[in-house]
Design a protein around this motif. Structure first.
Motif: not given
Length: 100
Positions: A34-36, A6-9, A39-53, A28-30
């Motif tokens: 949130f944006k890096n 995880p990237i924490e702020e 200004g880029a950001s991604w959707t995330f499926n929430g699965d830490l073992d089989k992630p989809t961005f 490091a997809p945000y």
């Protein structure tokens, strides 16, 4: 072990880091909203073992020899699909995200 760190702020997870076996860097997809730094950001499926961005992840890094290294991929269900514009040895291949 997880494939993502995880990237924490300010105590909040804003994105995730993963090792890229293609370019040898971390990506490091945000996660939206949130944006890096650019200004880029991604959707995330929430699965830490089989992630989809989504959308694709594009990294361009100028090397010390002046050449630009390109790493462009889709990350789906824990696999990295390297696209044809990559300039590293895994261009066109699909591999698992490595464990941290």
């Amino acid at each position: 072990m997880s494939k993502l760190l995880p990237i924490e702020e300010e105590g909040q997870i804003v994105g995730y880091l993963f090792d890229c076996p293609g370019c040898g860097n971390c990506h490091a997809p945000y996660i939206r909203p949130f944006k890096n730094g650019v200004g880029a950001s991604w959707t995330f499926n929430g699965d830490l073992d089989k992630p989809t961005f989504q959308p694709s992840i594009l990294a361009r890094v100028e090397r010390t020899d002046g050449k630009v290294m390109v790493c462009h991929s889709f990350v789906t269900d824990g696999k990295i699909q390297f696209l044809g514009d990559c300039t590293h040895k895994l261009v066109g291949q699909t591999v698992d995200i490595p464990e941290q």
